[in-house]
Design a protein around this motif. Structure first.
Motif, PDB file in Angstrom:
ATOM      1  N   GLU B  56     -39.735  39.554 167.951  1.00 43.40           N
ATOM      2  CA  GLU B  56     -39.152  39.965 166.671  1.00 43.40           C
ATOM      3  C   GLU B  56     -38.388  41.255 166.918  1.00 43.40           C
ATOM      4  O   GLU B  56     -38.953  42.226 167.452  1.00 43.40           O
ATOM      5  CB  GLU B  56     -40.254  40.191 165.632  1.00 43.40           C
ATOM      6  CG  GLU B  56     -39.705  40.559 164.274  1.00 43.40           C
ATOM      7  CD  GLU B  56     -40.778  40.650 163.205  1.00 43.40           C
ATOM      8  OE1 GLU B  56     -41.455  39.640 162.968  1.00 43.40           O
ATOM      9  OE2 GLU B  56     -40.924  41.736 162.619  1.00 43.40           O
ATOM     10  N   PHE B  57     -37.110  41.250 166.549  1.00 41.19           N
ATOM     11  CA  PHE B  57     -36.327  42.476 166.705  1.00 41.19           C
ATOM     12  C   PHE B  57     -36.883  43.527 165.742  1.00 41.19           C
ATOM     13  O   PHE B  57     -36.996  43.263 164.543  1.00 41.19           O
ATOM     14  CB  PHE B  57     -34.847  42.223 166.363  1.00 41.19           C
ATOM     15  CG  PHE B  57     -34.115  41.409 167.389  1.00 41.19           C
ATOM     16  CD1 PHE B  57     -33.665  42.001 168.558  1.00 41.19           C
ATOM     17  CD2 PHE B  57     -33.872  40.062 167.184  1.00 41.19           C
ATOM     18  CE1 PHE B  57     -32.981  41.243 169.514  1.00 41.19           C
ATOM     19  CE2 PHE B  57     -33.196  39.304 168.125  1.00 41.19           C
ATOM     20  CZ  PHE B  57     -32.750  39.896 169.297  1.00 41.19           C
ATOM     21  N   PRO B  58     -37.221  44.701 166.263  1.00 46.39           N
ATOM     22  CA  PRO B  58     -37.670  45.750 165.341  1.00 46.39           C
ATOM     23  C   PRO B  58     -36.518  46.219 164.449  1.00 46.39           C
ATOM     24  O   PRO B  58     -35.354  46.004 164.780  1.00 46.39           O
ATOM     25  CB  PRO B  58     -38.139  46.868 166.276  1.00 46.39           C
ATOM     26  CG  PRO B  58     -37.470  46.611 167.578  1.00 46.39           C
ATOM     27  CD  PRO B  58     -37.217  45.136 167.658  1.00 46.39           C
ATOM     28  N   ASP B  59     -36.874  46.872 163.345  1.00 45.63           N
ATOM     29  CA  ASP B  59     -35.877  47.268 162.349  1.00 45.63           C
ATOM     30  C   ASP B  59     -34.713  48.066 162.944  1.00 45.63           C
ATOM     31  O   ASP B  59     -33.564  47.865 162.548  1.00 45.63           O
ATOM     32  CB  ASP B  59     -36.547  48.090 161.238  1.00 45.63           C
ATOM     33  CG  ASP B  59     -37.027  47.179 160.118  1.00 45.63           C
ATOM     34  OD1 ASP B  59     -37.042  45.943 160.328  1.00 45.63           O
ATOM     35  OD2 ASP B  59     -37.388  47.695 159.039  1.00 45.63           O
TER      36      ASP B  59
END
Lengths: 587, 87
Positions: B56-59
Motif C-alpha cells: 500500500e502506497f503510504p500517504d
C-alpha cells in the motif's frame, strides 16, 4: 412503460431531486428499485449508464427511482455543511420511502454503484423493507476509497500539489471536508454487524481481482450472496463523452431484481392511489430571496429539452431587471455542469432576481437524442437549433428581459456559433472554448485537432529555451514523431496565413476571422474567459486578425483570464475566481 | 529496477493507464501524463500496482510525481520495500 418523471421529495428544508421511472398498472409490481449513484466525478461518468439501468428496469415491470443525494447533483445543499455523510444516508432512506409511496410497493431492492453501493448497504441495514441489495464495484473499505480520491486530487494538476484550502480534499471538482472524509474512511462493510438485506448480488469490476471478504462476512450473517464479474466497468467509468452503458451489468441487475420480485406477492394496482409528483421545490435563502427550482421540458425538435429553472421566489410587486440566463454544460456532461457548478451558479443568481435555466442538449443527460445525431455527441451544428428554441422559450417567458447564454468548453463553442449565426441573445459568455470550428472538432482522421496543434505548439514555444525538454528529446523520452507532426501542421497553417496576407486578397482572413466579421456585423456581444494555457485563447488571438482587434476596441467583445485554473475549474480557488468574474459580466 | 518489477509496472500501465503509447515499449523515464494517462487512470494504476506488489502506497507517496514515469513508480515501490530481500 411510462415516461420517466422528474420529482422533488424528501425534507422540505433540503429537497432532493430524482427521477421516477414508473410502470404501467398492468405490471402490478411486487417491488421497486432504488438506484444509488456514485459520488463526484464517478457520478458524472456513470450518469448515463444508471439512467439506462432505470429505463431497463422499468421496462421489465420494476418501478425505479434514481436520485441525487443531498449536497449532490440537483438536490439541495452544499458540501461544506456538517453531517454530510449522514445526510447522504438519510437521502437513501428518503428515496426508499418515496418510491414506496409513489409506486405502491412495500418492498424494494437497492442497487448502488461504488460509494452508492456502500451508502445503499448502510442505509438498507437500518430497515426491514429492503428485500435485496445489488452492489456494483462497491467501496468496501472507505479508507481505500479516500486514498483513491487523494490520488485523484494530487494527480489532476500540473503543479505538484493543489492549493490547500482549509483541509478540503478536492477531487476532480468535488470537495470533501475533513469531517466527511473521516466519516467515509471509517466505513468498513466487512465489519458491519447488521446485514443490508436477506439477498445480495455483488458485481465486481472485471479489471481487478475480486476481494471476497465482504461476501464472506455477509454469508456468515446468513445472507444469500451471489457474485458476478462482468465486463463493462471501465468503459462505464470513462469520461462522460466516452462512457458506454455496460449492457451485461445492467441486464444482470434487471434479471436479479426480476427474480427477487417473482417470489413476492404482487400488489393490486387498484388499491394504490398514486401520490402527486412534485415537479418543483423551494430552496430557502438565508439572507437573499428564496429560490424556486422547477423541472421542465423546453419544446424542441427532439421532443423536448430537459431543463431545471431556478427562479427568484420574489414577493409580489418586487421587480427586478436581472437577466434570464441559459447555462450549457461542457462535452456531454449533464445539466449539473462540471463539479456541479451549474446548480450553485443558478441558485446564486436566482437569489439575486435572475431566472436561470440549466439544460441538457439533445442526446445528453435527460434529453432525447435527435435520431440523426445519436446520443453523447459533443459538437454539432444541430445544437444551434436547440439554442434558438431555448432563446424563444426564455423570451416568451420573460419578455423585456435581457437573455444571456453561458457556455463552457463545447457549450462555449455552441455559443460562439450562435453569435456568428446572429441569434438574438443579448450576451454570450463563453468559458474556455477549445475550438471555434465544428468540422475541425469532429475531424478524427488526423488524430489531432487544430486547436490541439495550436496548444502543443504554444507549449513548445514556451519551452524552447529550457534545457530539460531538450535533454528528454535527446534521450528518447519524448515522442519525436508526434512533435514533428505538430510542428509540420503548425508550420503549414502559419505559411498559409502568411501567404494569404502577402497576396492581400480578401480571402486572407482565416475562417475564424470571417466568423468574427459576422459577429461584428451582427452586433453580438461576447465575453470570453480562459484559464491559463487554454489552447482556445492563443488560437483566438492568432486567427482573429484585425477583426478581433476591432471587436475588442468597440467593447463588443472581451477576453478575460482566470489564473491558476484548469479547463473545467476543478479547484475551488480557481472556480471562485471564475464566479467572481461571471458575477461582473452576467448577473 | 529488476526486470520482473518493470514488467509488472508495465502490465499495470497497459491495462489501466489508457495511454496513447504502448506501455510495454515506453522508455522508463518517459512522462506517463504526456503519454496520455489521466488522473482518473492513475487511480486505477495505483490500485493495480498495490494489488500486483501486495503493498500500500503510504500517504506521502500519493502524489503526481510518483506516478509520472515507470522509473518514478519503481523508486516509490523500492522506497516501501519492494524488491528488497525478503520483501
Amino acid at each position: 412503460m411510462k415516461a420517466a418523471q422528474p420529482l422533488y421529495f424528501g425534507p422540505k428544508a433540503q429537497p432532493l431531486f430524482g427521477w421516477l421511472h414508473g410502470v404501467e398498472p398492468q405490471h402490478q409490481p411486487a417491488l421497486g428499485l432504488v438506484i444509488c449513484s456514485p459520488f463526484g466525478f464517478e457520478e458524472e461518468c456513470a450518469h448515463k449508464s444508471l439512467r439506462h439501468l432505470a429505463i431497463d428496469a422499468a421496462a421489465g415491470g420494476i418501478p425505479t427511482l434514481r436520485f441525487d443525494y443531498a449536497t449532490c447533483g440537483n438536490s439541495a445543499g452544499d458540501e461544506f455543511g456538517p453531517g454530510t455523510f449522514q445526510v447522504w444516508l438519510d437521502s437513501v432512506a428518503a428515496a426508499i420511502n418515496t418510491l414506496k409511496l409513489h409506486a405502491g410497493v412495500s418492498q424494494v431492492c437497492v442497487a448502488g454503484l461504488r460509494l452508492g453501493a456502500t451508502l445503499g448497504a448502510l442505509a438498507s441495514s437500518q430497515r426491514s423493507d429492503v428485500a435485496g441489495l445489488v452492489a456494483i464495484a462497491p467501496v468496501v473499505q472507505g479508507r481505500v476509497y479516500v486514498r483513491e480520491l487523494k490520488v485523484l486530487s494530487m494527480t489532476g494538476f500540473q503543479s505538484s500539489t493543489p492549493e490547500p484550502i482549509e483541509d478540503l480534499l478536492q477531487a476532480s471538482g468535488y470537495l470533501l471536508t475533513k469531517e466527511t472524509r473521516e466519516a467515509v474512511a471509517a466505513v468498513d462493510l466487512r465489519k458491519e454487524q447488521k446485514a443490508p438485506a436477506p439477498k445480495v448480488l455483488i458485481i465486481e469490476r472485471d479489471d481487478m481481482n475480486p476481494a471476497p471478504e465482504w461476501a464472506q462476512a455477509l454469508q456468515a450473517m446468513g445472507v444469500q450472496v451471489e457474485q458476478a464479474s462482468l465486463p463493462g466497468y471501465q468503459a462505464m467509468m470513462s469520461d462522460p463523452q466516452n462512457t458506454m452503458v455496460p449492457e451485461q451489468i445492467n441486464a444482470k441487475v434487471v434479471e436479479y431484481v426480476g427474480r427477487l420480485a417473482s417470489g413476492m406477492p404482487h400488489q393490486n394496482a387498484a388499491d394504490h392511489v398514486a401520490a402527486e409528483i412534485e415537479s418543483h421545490c423551494i430552496l430557502v435563502g438565508e439572507d437573499q430571496l428564496d429560490v424556486r427550482e422547477t423541472a421542465l421540458t423546453v419544446p424542441a425538435d427532439n421532443g423536448g429539452l430537459f431543463a431545471i429553472l431556478s427562479s427568484p421566489e420574489a414577493p409580489l410587486g418586487l421587480t427586478s431587471n436581472a437577466p434570464a440566463i441559459v447555462l450549457i454544460s461542457s462535452g456531454t456532461l449533464h445539466n449539473i455542469g462540471p463539479g456541479r457548478m451549474w446548480p450553485m451558479l443558478a441558485r446564486q443568481w436566482a437569489a439575486r432576481g435572475a431566472n436561470v435555466l440549466r439544460v441538457d442538449l439533445p442526446g445528453i443527460g435527460e434529453s432525447t437524442a435527435l435520431v440523426e445525431l445519436g446520443d453523447n455527441r459533443v459538437y454539432s451544428e444541430r445544437y444551434l437549433e436547440s439554442l434558438e428554441q431555448l432563446l424563444r422559450f426564455m423570451r416568451q417567458r420573460y419578455p423585456n428581459t435581457p437573455c444571456h447564454l453561458v457556455g463552457l468548453c463545447s457549450g462555449a463553442t455552441h455559443g460562439f456559433k450562435a453569435a456568428v449565426q446572429g441569434q438574438d441573445w443579448d450576451k454570450y459568455v463563453l468559458i474556455n472554448p477549445l475550438t471555434f470550428d465544428y468540422e475541425e472538432a469532429n475531424a478524427a482522421n488526423s488524430g489531432m485537432t487544430d486547436y490541439e496543434v495550436e496548444g502543443a505548439a504554444s507549449k513548445y514555444k514556451r519551452l524552447l529555451f529550457s534545457v530539460e525538454p531538450w535533454k528528454k528529446l535527446v534521450s528518447g523520452q519524448l515522442n519525436l514523431r508526434f512533435i514533428l507532426n505538430v510542428l509540420s501542421r503548425y508550420a503549414t497553417r502559419a505559411l498559409g496565413r502568411a501567404f494569404g496576407k502577402l497576396l492581400e486578397s480578401k480571402n486572407s482572413a482565416s475562417p475564424l476571422e470571417v466568423e468574427l466579421q459576422q459577429v461584428l456585423r451582427n452586433r453580438s456581444n461576447a465575453e470570453f474567459v480562459f484559464c491559463e494555457k487554454a489552447p482556445g485563447e492563443p488560437y483566438l488571438h492568432e486567427h482573429g486578425g484585425q477583426t478581433l482587434t476591432a471587436l475588442l476596441e468597440r467593447h463588443q467583445m472581451g477576453i478575460a483570464r482566470v489564473s491558476d485554473s484548469d479547463h473545467t475549474f476543478t479547484l475551488l480557488n480557481g472556480r471562485n475566481r471564475l464566479v467572481e468574474w461571471l458575477d461582473t459580466v452576467v448577473c | 529496477m529488476s526486470m520482473d518489477m518493470q514488467a509488472k509496472i508495465r502490465a499495470a500501465l497497459k491495462q489501466h493507464g489508457r495511454m496513447s503509447l504502448d506501455a510495454l515499449t515506453l522508455a522508463t523515464t518517459a512522462d506517463l501524463y504526456e503519454a496520455g494517462m489521466t488522473s482518473h487512470a492513475s487511480v486505477n494504476v495505483m490500485l493495480a500496482l498495490e494489488e500486483a506488489f501486495e503493498v500500500e502506497f503510504p500517504d506521502h507517496l500519493l502524489k503526481r510525481s510518483v506516478f509520472a514515469s515507470i522509473e518514478a513508480i519503481s523508486q516509490a515501490l523500492q522506497e516501501i520495500g519492494v524488491g528488497k530481500a525478503g520483501a
